[in-house]
Design a protein around this motif. Sequence first.
Motif, short mmCIF file in Angstrom:
data_model
loop_
_atom_site.label_atom_id
_atom_site.label_comp_id
_atom_site.label_asym_id
_atom_site.label_seq_id
_atom_site.Cartn_x
_atom_site.Cartn_y
_atom_site.Cartn_z
N GLY A 116 0.82 -1.20 0.00
CA GLY A 116 0.00 0.00 0.00
C GLY A 116 0.85 1.24 0.00
N HIS A 167 1.08 6.26 4.56
CA HIS A 167 0.42 7.52 4.90
C HIS A 167 1.14 8.20 6.05
CE1 HIS A 167 -2.70 10.04 6.82
NE2 HIS A 167 -2.93 10.37 5.58
N ASN A 177 0.73 3.58 9.04
CA ASN A 177 -0.60 3.66 8.46
C ASN A 177 -0.42 3.56 6.95
OD1 ASN A 177 -2.42 3.96 10.59
ND2 ASN A 177 -1.91 6.13 10.79
N HIS A 226 -2.51 3.22 3.13
CA HIS A 226 -3.77 3.44 2.43
C HIS A 226 -3.74 2.65 1.13
CE1 HIS A 226 -5.32 7.26 4.57
NE2 HIS A 226 -4.54 6.59 5.38
N GLU A 227 -4.94 2.33 0.60
CA GLU A 227 -5.10 1.56 -0.64
C GLU A 227 -4.27 0.28 -0.56
OE1 GLU A 227 -4.09 4.11 -3.91
OE2 GLU A 227 -5.14 5.80 -3.01
N PRO A 240 -9.18 -0.36 2.50
CA PRO A 240 -8.96 1.08 2.29
C PRO A 240 -7.78 1.61 3.10
CG PRO A 240 -10.98 0.70 3.53
CD PRO A 240 -10.46 -0.64 3.12
N GLU A 241 -7.62 1.11 4.34
CA GLU A 241 -6.46 1.52 5.14
C GLU A 241 -6.16 0.48 6.20
OE1 GLU A 241 -6.60 4.91 8.01
OE2 GLU A 241 -8.64 5.07 7.25
N TYR A 290 -3.57 -0.18 9.87
CA TYR A 290 -2.59 0.25 10.88
C TYR A 290 -1.75 -0.97 11.22
CZ TYR A 290 -0.65 1.79 15.32
OH TYR A 290 0.21 2.12 16.34
#
Length: 129
Positions: free
Chosen positions: A27, A30, A39, A41-42, A57-58, A60
């Motif tokens: 991903g 972020h 973090n 995203h995508e 979508p995200e 952690y």
Amino acid sequence: MLPLSLLNTAKGHPVLVELKTGVTYNGHLHSCDNFMNLNLHEVICTAADGEKFWRLPEVYIRGATIKYLRLPDEIIDLVREDREYRERREAASGNGRGGFRGGRGGGGGGQRGGRGGGRGGRGGFSKQQ
């Protein structure tokens, strides 16, 4: 080159993270912190056996669970350029580390001595002149 400076530079770029369990996450980075918590995203998550995939979508990720990170090669070049730029800027301004100001205080001389002498405090007596 410090790992955290690499991660901070990699923000917004694609990364691959493999966990100690074998699960991988692909991903865009972020954010990250000093504990290397990330973090993303995508994200595309791949199971440890490589047979299942999930689009998220995200995500952690706790830094202590990370086995390794794969960053694009361009990130290393960006970190080098950034470090060289900062070194040139500090050399030109003359305000590098260890300048003339700061430190641990003055000479400590004078009538009352150094480091808080003559201010009262705990026990003893102070000799006034």
